[in-house]
Design a protein around this motif. Structure first.
Motif, short mmCIF file in Angstrom:
data_model
loop_
_atom_site.label_atom_id
_atom_site.label_comp_id
_atom_site.label_asym_id
_atom_site.label_seq_id
_atom_site.Cartn_x
_atom_site.Cartn_y
_atom_site.Cartn_z
N SER A 73 53.59 -0.77 74.59
CA SER A 73 53.33 -1.73 73.50
C SER A 73 52.39 -2.82 73.99
N LEU A 74 51.50 -3.21 73.11
CA LEU A 74 50.65 -4.36 73.42
C LEU A 74 51.30 -5.58 72.78
N VAL A 75 51.57 -6.60 73.61
CA VAL A 75 52.07 -7.87 73.07
C VAL A 75 50.89 -8.84 73.14
N PRO A 76 50.24 -9.13 72.02
CA PRO A 76 49.00 -9.90 72.11
C PRO A 76 49.25 -11.41 72.19
N HIS A 77 50.17 -11.80 73.06
CA HIS A 77 50.52 -13.22 73.21
C HIS A 77 50.83 -13.50 74.68
N ALA A 78 50.75 -14.78 75.01
CA ALA A 78 51.12 -15.20 76.36
C ALA A 78 52.64 -15.16 76.49
N VAL A 79 53.12 -15.19 77.73
CA VAL A 79 54.56 -15.29 77.97
C VAL A 79 54.94 -16.76 77.80
N SER A 80 56.01 -17.00 77.07
CA SER A 80 56.49 -18.38 76.92
C SER A 80 57.53 -18.67 78.00
N HIS A 81 58.59 -17.85 78.06
CA HIS A 81 59.61 -18.04 79.08
C HIS A 81 60.43 -16.76 79.24
N LEU A 82 61.32 -16.78 80.21
CA LEU A 82 62.19 -15.62 80.43
C LEU A 82 63.61 -15.99 80.04
N THR A 83 64.39 -14.97 79.68
CA THR A 83 65.83 -15.17 79.50
C THR A 83 66.50 -14.37 80.61
N SER A 84 67.82 -14.25 80.57
CA SER A 84 68.48 -13.51 81.65
C SER A 84 68.08 -12.03 81.63
N SER A 85 67.69 -11.53 80.46
CA SER A 85 67.44 -10.09 80.39
C SER A 85 66.10 -9.71 79.76
N GLY A 86 65.27 -10.68 79.53
CA GLY A 86 64.01 -10.30 78.88
C GLY A 86 62.94 -11.36 78.93
N VAL A 87 61.85 -11.05 78.21
CA VAL A 87 60.66 -11.91 78.20
C VAL A 87 60.43 -12.39 76.77
N VAL A 88 60.20 -13.69 76.62
CA VAL A 88 59.95 -14.26 75.30
C VAL A 88 58.46 -14.61 75.23
N ASP A 89 57.80 -14.13 74.17
CA ASP A 89 56.36 -14.42 74.07
C ASP A 89 56.12 -15.73 73.31
N ALA A 90 54.87 -16.11 73.18
CA ALA A 90 54.53 -17.41 72.61
C ALA A 90 54.94 -17.55 71.15
N THR A 91 55.24 -16.42 70.47
CA THR A 91 55.69 -16.53 69.07
C THR A 91 57.21 -16.64 69.00
N GLY A 92 57.89 -16.57 70.15
CA GLY A 92 59.35 -16.68 70.17
C GLY A 92 60.05 -15.33 70.15
N CYS A 93 59.30 -14.25 70.16
CA CYS A 93 59.90 -12.92 70.11
C CYS A 93 60.33 -12.48 71.52
N GLU A 94 61.58 -12.02 71.65
CA GLU A 94 62.08 -11.59 72.97
C GLU A 94 62.10 -10.07 73.06
N ARG A 95 61.69 -9.57 74.23
CA ARG A 95 61.76 -8.12 74.48
C ARG A 95 62.50 -7.91 75.79
N PRO A 96 63.41 -6.92 75.83
CA PRO A 96 64.17 -6.70 77.06
C PRO A 96 63.27 -6.19 78.19
N ALA A 97 63.60 -6.57 79.41
CA ALA A 97 62.82 -6.10 80.58
C ALA A 97 63.71 -6.02 81.81
N ASP A 98 63.47 -5.01 82.63
CA ASP A 98 64.17 -4.91 83.92
C ASP A 98 63.31 -5.49 85.03
N VAL A 99 62.00 -5.34 84.87
CA VAL A 99 61.07 -5.82 85.92
C VAL A 99 59.90 -6.54 85.24
N VAL A 100 59.52 -7.69 85.79
CA VAL A 100 58.32 -8.38 85.30
C VAL A 100 57.27 -8.32 86.41
N ILE A 101 56.11 -7.75 86.09
CA ILE A 101 55.02 -7.71 87.08
C ILE A 101 53.95 -8.70 86.62
#
Ligand SMILES: Cc1cc2nc3c(=O)[nH]c(=O)nc-3n(C[C@H](O)[C@H](O)[C@H](O)COP(=O)(O)OP(=O)(O)OC[C@H]3O[C@@H](n4cnc5c(N)ncnc54)[C@H](O)[C@@H]3O)c2cc1C
Length: 508
Positions: free
Chosen positions: A305-333
């Motif tokens: 998936s292309l997330v056409p936004h910057a990363v805003s912050h991380l939660t315990s289990s995922g990545v939140v983009d600049a629009t506030g949408c969170e997606r689960p992640a095991d690894v952030v590169i």
């Protein structure tokens, strides 16, 4: 006059440090020490081993003119470049000069003795007549500190920490960035991971690289026929110069490459919404163009998936983009690049009167020929301010190492003990560079996110002309900008500068 034995410290054993070592070793009467903080040579090719890491200029241009190589591919992998660097070290018998695992911490100019006192992680290394920084532009990784990073239960790594896809199989991976690294790494990860989300702050221009294996006859011709080798390299230089014409926003080449890009994007990405999100709105050349043939196609896969936004912050289990949408992640590169515009920020260099290099620069690094700074005698920077570009970086580094070698040759002759730079010539040079950036490389100033600028907005990384121009300038300009002198009874005595100019240099 009796010849002097000159002691030279080189910081970094990347392609710049090695080029410098080869050229200085040839002089004789030089006591050469290359300090490298890593456990081996190669610089970026030692520290970036992520899958897919390879050159994006033609390999045949990415080699020293004094040591052509039998490249297997048009675009060599990091391991092939690494092997090349090691073969150069062996061929020129440099091993004894290299000190691995040693970080240079500081260099302080002693005006009475015309030497730098050099301090490393293992203590004082003594005095050196000449101090050369070859720390590169891209050796200090940019590791973002996202809010919530501490609570993230998965792994957060920089792309330079990734060495294989092992351990990533079946995982949900957030790849942050859409520059050269992400474009090389993403397509290799995609088939192995469960889900790949690529976070793109701004799209870049990604073009096909046309990479392929070189045929046996191409390899033989390149290696064994010196005239053909030279012709091939000159042709590659010519093609690079033509490509740079597009960096002028008003050029026909700019319009041509934009339409080529848009057509390429249309042909390779199926989904029109993704295509739109991948289409840059700023001129070609504003960001460093990317050459990667599989990147766009990767978005046709169901698990990418292309997330056409910057990363805003991380939660315990995922990545939140600049629009506030969170997606689960095991690894952030974090393919977030390097601290390019912060030249030598990990090294303390003090020149005349104990002035610190960073204080002299006041946040806007500049250097005469990208190499020397007034008030810092016998100090040289390879891959310094405004030298990035022109062609293969190796060619630029070679020209710079030749300047250092010419100076050292003169110091060895015993007639002079130091060379400094005229402040007025350095100032004029910097103004001239900035004018050419606005003229020839206007695209780099078009206001996108790139690594070329300081926080104040000055372009401090890019070379605005061709490599050929740089070649000529490195031969000619030292006659105008360099001021030679020697020390007599602990006092600096000018040999080539007017008294006024020396006063200005030394503030006396
Ligand atoms: C992934 C990647 C791909 C690239 N692809 C291309 C390409 O296709 N074409 C191109 O022209 N350029 C490319 N480049 C740019 C590349 O930086 C140059 O081509 C070239 O390798 C730079 O060599 P260098 O020796 O100047 O710097 P580096 O390779 O960065 O080497 C600097 C060395 O200095 C060492 N060092 C730093 N600080 C200290 C210290 N305080 N003490 C001791 N040692 C220190 C570092 O550990 C490092 O080994 C690429 C860069 C990267 C990161």
């Amino acid at each position: 006059l009796a010849q002097r034995r000159i002691r030279v410290a080189i910081v970094g054993a990347g392609l710049g440090g090695v080029a410098c070592a080869v050229n200085l070793q040839r002089i004789g009467n030089v006591d050469l020490h290359v300090f490298e903080k890593e456990d081996g040579p190669g610089g970026v090719w030692w520290s970036n081993r992520y899958p897919g890491c390879e050159v994006d200029v033609d390999s045949r241009a990415y080699s020293y003119s004094f040591k052509p190589h039998d490249w297997s591919r048009t675009h060599a992998s990091h391991s092939e470049v690494q092997g090349y660097v090691e073969s150069v070290i062996e061929r020129f018998e440099l091993s004894d000069r290299l000190h691995f695992g040693v970080t240079v911490l500081s260099a302080r100019w002693d005006d009475g003795l015309s030497v730098y006192e050099v301090e490393t992680s293992r203590g004082s290394e003594g005095n050196f007549d000449v101090f050369v920084s070859c720390v590169g532009l891209l050796s200090s990784p940019n590791r973002p500190r996202w809010d919530g990073g501490d609570s993230f239960i998965g792994e957060i790594v920089h792309s330079s920490d990734v060495t294989s896809v092992d351990g990533l199989q079946g995982k949900r991976v957030a790849l942050v960035g859409a520059g050269s690294t992400a474009c090389q790494l993403g397509p290799i990860l995609a088939p192995s991971v469960q889900q790949l989300d690529l976070y793109q702050r701004e799209p870049g221009y990604v073009l096909p690289k046309k990479e392929r294996e070189l045929t046996r006859s191409e390899r033989d011709a390149f290696l064994r026929r010196p005239v053909r080798t030279k012709l091939r390299r000159w042709r590659l230089l010519y093609e690079a110069n033509k490509a740079y014409e597009a960096f002028d926003t008003d050029s026909r080449a700019q319009a041509k490459i934009r339409s080529f890009h848009n057509e390429y994007l249309r042909r390779t990405v199926d989904d029109s919404q993704i295509r739109d999100a991948l289409t840059p709105t700023y001129p070609y050349g504003c960001k460093r163009p990317v050459f990667a043939s599989q990147f766009y196609r990767m978005f046709n896969r169901p698990n990418v998936s292309l997330v056409p936004h910057a990363v805003s912050h991380l939660t315990s289990s995922g990545v939140v983009d600049a629009t506030g949408c969170e997606r689960p992640a095991d690894v952030v590169i974090a393919a977030t690049g390097f601290h390019a515009a912060e030249f030598l920020h990990e090294l303390s260099v003090q020149g005349r009167g104990g002035v610190n290099l960073q204080d002299a620069w006041q946040g806007e690094p500049s250097a005469f020929l990208g190499m020397t700074v007034p008030g810092f005698p016998n100090f040289f920077i390879l891959y310094g301010p405004n030298t990035n570009g022109g062609w293969s970086m190796i060619a630029q580094l070679e020209r710079q190492s030749e300047v250092v070698a010419r100076v050292v040759r003169r110091l060895v002759s015993g007639r002079v003990t130091f060379v400094d730079t005229s402040p007025s010539v350095a100032r004029r040079y910097d103004r001239w560079i900035q004018t050419h950036i606005r003229k020839n490389r206007s695209a780099t100033e078009a206001g996108c996110h790139n690594y070329y600028h300081t926080p104040s907005g000055k372009n401090v990384t890019q070379w605005p002309m061709t490599h050929f121009s740089y070649l000529v300038l490195t031969k000619v300009l030292p006659y105008f900008g360099f001021r030679w002198g020697r020390h007599h009874a602990g006092k600096a005595v000018s040999e080539s500068a007017s008294v006024t100019e020396l006063d200005e240099v030394f503030g006396q």
